[in-house]
Design an enzyme around this catalytic site. Structure first.
Site, PDB file in Angstrom:
ATOM      1  N   CYS A 116       0.835  -1.204   0.000  1.00 34.90           N
ATOM      2  CA  CYS A 116       0.000   0.000   0.000  1.00 34.90           C
ATOM      3  C   CYS A 116       0.869   1.252   0.000  1.00 34.90           C
ATOM      4  O   CYS A 116       0.638   2.188  -0.772  1.00 34.90           O
ATOM      5  CB  CYS A 116      -0.926  -0.010   1.219  1.00 34.90           C
ATOM      6  SG  CYS A 116      -2.136   1.339   1.244  1.00 34.90           S
ATOM      7  N   CYS A 117       1.902   1.276   0.845  1.00 33.94           N
ATOM      8  CA  CYS A 117       2.804   2.421   0.895  1.00 33.94           C
ATOM      9  C   CYS A 117       3.546   2.602  -0.429  1.00 33.94           C
ATOM     10  O   CYS A 117       3.817   3.725  -0.850  1.00 33.94           O
ATOM     11  CB  CYS A 117       3.816   2.253   2.032  1.00 33.94           C
ATOM     12  SG  CYS A 117       3.163   2.622   3.666  1.00 33.94           S
ATOM     13  N   CYS A 205      -0.881   7.942   7.739  1.00 33.42           N
ATOM     14  CA  CYS A 205      -2.237   7.705   7.256  1.00 33.42           C
ATOM     15  C   CYS A 205      -3.164   7.352   8.417  1.00 33.42           C
ATOM     16  O   CYS A 205      -2.745   6.707   9.389  1.00 33.42           O
ATOM     17  CB  CYS A 205      -2.241   6.575   6.224  1.00 33.42           C
ATOM     18  SG  CYS A 205      -1.441   6.993   4.671  1.00 33.42           S
ATOM     19  N   CYS A 208      -3.405   3.741   9.771  1.00 32.04           N
ATOM     20  CA  CYS A 208      -2.128   3.164  10.217  1.00 32.04           C
ATOM     21  C   CYS A 208      -1.493   3.938  11.364  1.00 32.04           C
ATOM     22  O   CYS A 208      -0.346   3.694  11.724  1.00 32.04           O
ATOM     23  CB  CYS A 208      -1.151   3.105   9.042  1.00 32.04           C
ATOM     24  SG  CYS A 208      -1.780   2.190   7.615  1.00 32.04           S
ATOM     25  N   CYS A 233       8.092   3.038   5.923  1.00 37.16           N
ATOM     26  CA  CYS A 233       7.187   2.941   4.778  1.00 37.16           C
ATOM     27  C   CYS A 233       7.921   2.617   3.483  1.00 37.16           C
ATOM     28  O   CYS A 233       7.305   2.294   2.481  1.00 37.16           O
ATOM     29  CB  CYS A 233       6.392   4.226   4.610  1.00 37.16           C
ATOM     30  SG  CYS A 233       7.411   5.664   4.248  1.00 37.16           S
TER      31      CYS A 233
END
EC number: 1.8.4.10
Length: 244
Positions: A116-117, A205, A208, A233
């Protein structure tokens, strides 16, 4: 000047020097394509120092699409406070759509935050830094002793350099502590993200990031379901490996 000899020269100019001296060196050595990365957290200190040296400092931030509403509001407050031309980097829409269609919006709780990162942060950053000669980050050694303990004031960026071009990275706040940062913010009455007043020490985010408890390290509020050595990340991962 060859990349390695230039790095030696930069290290000699920046090692164990003040953040302001490091920033001045960066502006002098890279007058054109030098960019400052602002996360919308306590690296407001970096923005303030850089702006006072060069009001035309180029600043970008990464909008992952999953930030807290308070962070978006703070980014706009900083833009107005310093009259910055704040460039907002966003992930590729098609790539993000494919990812969320296949895995949903919260797959990172099961298989980790890396993918995702990579889409939301690393890809837009890589595209931006391809145009840069050097960039400035707000990294500090005390943010993550397990991964950033040997953070230098300036280094070659092993994550985003290419065969065609060496990218340099400045870390002016490397030797500042969280206490130093907050003393600076309070003494100068800088604007800051209101989430800090709600127990958020390290802000990323929304899904997170969570507040920390008393006596917890600030990074324990990030990706809390993962091991400490995984709490990066990917923006600086290759540089961390290179230092080990």
């Amino acid at each position: 000047m060859q990349a390695n000899s230039r790095l030696v020269s930069l290290v000699e100019a920046c090692e164990q020097r003040s953040p302001q001296h490091i920033l001045k060196t960066a502006f002098e050595q890279f007058p054109n394509e030098l960019w400052l990365s602002f996360s919308g957290a306590d690296d407001i200190v970096l923005v303030d120092m850089a702006w006072k040296i060069n009001p035309q400092v180029k600043v970008f931030t990464i909008d992952t699409g999953r930030l807290h509403s308070q962070t978006y509001q703070f980014l706009e407050q900083v833009r107005n406070h310093y009259s910055l031309q704040l460039e907002v980097l966003c992930p590729d829409g098609d790539e993000l759509k494919r990812f969320t269609s296949q895995k949903g919006l919260f797959s990172f709780y099961q298989d980790g935050h890396s993918e995702c990162c990579s889409i939301r942060k690393i890809a837009p950053l890589r595209k931006k830094l391809a145009q840069a000669d050097a960039w400035i980050t707000g990294q500090r050694k005390d943010q993550s002793p397990s991964t950033r303990n040997f953070l230098p004031e300036v280094e070659v960026d092993n994550s985003f350099s290419s065969q065609e071009k060496t990218l340099y990275k400045f870390n002016p706040l490397a030797n500042m502590t969280s206490e130093d940062v907050w003393n600076y913010i309070r003494a100068l009455e800088l604007p800051y993200n209101p989430l800090h007043s709600k127990g958020y020490s390290s802000i990323g985010c929304e899904p997170c990031t969570r507040p920390i408890l008393p006596n917890q390290h600030e990074r324990e509020g990030r990706w809390w379901w993962e091991q400490a050595e995984q709490k990066e990340c990917g923006l600086h991962a290759a540089d961390i490996i290179a230092r080990d």
